[in-house]
Design a protein around this motif. Structure first.
Motif, short mmCIF file in Angstrom:
data_model
loop_
_atom_site.label_atom_id
_atom_site.label_comp_id
_atom_site.label_asym_id
_atom_site.label_seq_id
_atom_site.Cartn_x
_atom_site.Cartn_y
_atom_site.Cartn_z
N ILE A 75 -21.66 40.65 54.01
CA ILE A 75 -22.07 40.13 53.25
C ILE A 75 -20.89 39.52 52.26
CG2 ILE A 75 -24.38 40.59 53.41
CD1 ILE A 75 -23.47 40.98 50.15
N THR A 76 -21.70 37.99 52.02
CA THR A 76 -20.68 37.40 51.02
C THR A 76 -21.52 36.98 49.48
OG1 THR A 76 -21.12 34.86 52.46
CG2 THR A 76 -19.19 36.27 52.61
N PHE A 77 -21.54 36.71 48.53
CA PHE A 77 -22.80 36.65 47.44
C PHE A 77 -22.31 35.52 46.92
CE2 PHE A 77 -19.42 39.81 46.06
CZ PHE A 77 -19.00 39.52 44.96
N ASP A 78 -23.53 35.73 45.99
CA ASP A 78 -23.06 34.07 44.93
C ASP A 78 -23.52 34.90 43.55
OD1 ASP A 78 -22.26 31.96 46.53
OD2 ASP A 78 -24.41 31.57 47.80
N LEU A 79 -23.34 33.98 42.54
CA LEU A 79 -23.65 33.96 41.41
C LEU A 79 -25.64 33.29 41.31
CD1 LEU A 79 -20.77 32.32 39.15
CD2 LEU A 79 -21.08 34.66 39.78
N LEU A 83 -26.44 33.21 35.86
CA LEU A 83 -25.18 32.71 35.24
C LEU A 83 -24.54 30.85 36.23
CD1 LEU A 83 -23.51 36.45 36.19
CD2 LEU A 83 -23.93 34.44 33.85
N GLY A 84 -25.65 30.96 36.94
CA GLY A 84 -25.54 29.35 37.47
C GLY A 84 -25.22 28.19 36.84
N ASN A 85 -24.76 27.24 37.36
CA ASN A 85 -23.87 25.91 36.85
C ASN A 85 -24.75 25.48 35.67
OD1 ASN A 85 -21.72 23.65 36.09
ND2 ASN A 85 -23.35 22.49 36.92
N ASP A 86 -26.29 25.36 35.91
CA ASP A 86 -27.06 25.13 33.95
C ASP A 86 -26.94 25.61 32.82
OD1 ASP A 86 -27.95 23.16 36.54
OD2 ASP A 86 -30.12 23.56 36.87
#
Length: 206
Positions: A75-79, A83-86
């Protein structure tokens, strides 16, 4: 950190968005397709402890036709949204105005764990500024609450009256938004302020 640290366990149970890089038989139920293969490219929210292991591990295969596809991570993962941009932009604007607990009860622990798994220099800088700014505010509220009560002769002092300013309104909203690290910091600062005041009162009585 203790293996039995409940805060660490709860942090590891936080889910983050992941994207599978390979087809996985019989895991379709993770994508609301029971009995089917979970296709490559499927996005699924997984707990950090599992996502970390799958991201580090690889398939261990060799593709002679396309070497770039050899030994891919599962897998790959995102934040996570916490912890998102907003959220990051709001913290940049005014760290004290963001109720971190609404994002995650273990906000700083989650952020620290995610930064251990991926390089996020901007996030690291924002979090340092956030912690310092909010710590100063927490200390102020702890001092006000710790100094309240009007002990001694039964009359509230000027400092005692001032201490109540941090308890209601915006102060209450701020304190409700503290994450677990910040709540521990508040308790320590509050207890320290209270102990210092009691010590000073005892010294004056001698």
């Amino acid at each position: 950190m203790s293996y039995y640290d409940i805060d660490a366990i709860l942090t590891d149970a936080e889910k983050i968005p992941c994207t599978f890089q390979i087809d996985v038989p019989d895991l379709g139920y993770l994508d609301n397709q029971p009995g089917h293969t979970l296709k490559s490219g499927s996005r699924v929210a997984l707990p950090i402890w599992l996502a970390e292991m799958l991201a580090i591990a690889n398939t261990g295969t060799i593709d002679m036709d396309d070497p770039s596809q050899s030994s891919k991570s599962f897998i790959t993962f995102d934040l996570p949204p916490a912890l998102g941009n907003d959220v990051v932009q709001a913290l940049k604007a005014d760290p004290r105005s963001v109720p971190l607990r609404d994002q995650s009860a273990h906000f700083y622990a989650l952020a620290t764990h995610m930064m251990e798994l991926s390089e996020e220099p901007e996030l690291s800088a924002v979090l340092r500024k956030t912690f310092v700014s909010r710590a100063a505010e927490i200390a102020l509220h702890a001092r006000k609450v710790g100094g309240a009560g009007g002990k001694g002769k039964g009359k509230a002092t000027k400092d005692d009256n001032a201490s109540n300013l941090g308890v209601g309104g915006a102060g209450e909203d701020f304190l409700r938004g503290l994450d677990e690290w910040e709540r521990k910091l508040f308790r320590c600062a509050h207890d320290g302020t209270k102990a210092s005041k009691e010590w000073m009162e005892n010294v004056k009585k001698r």
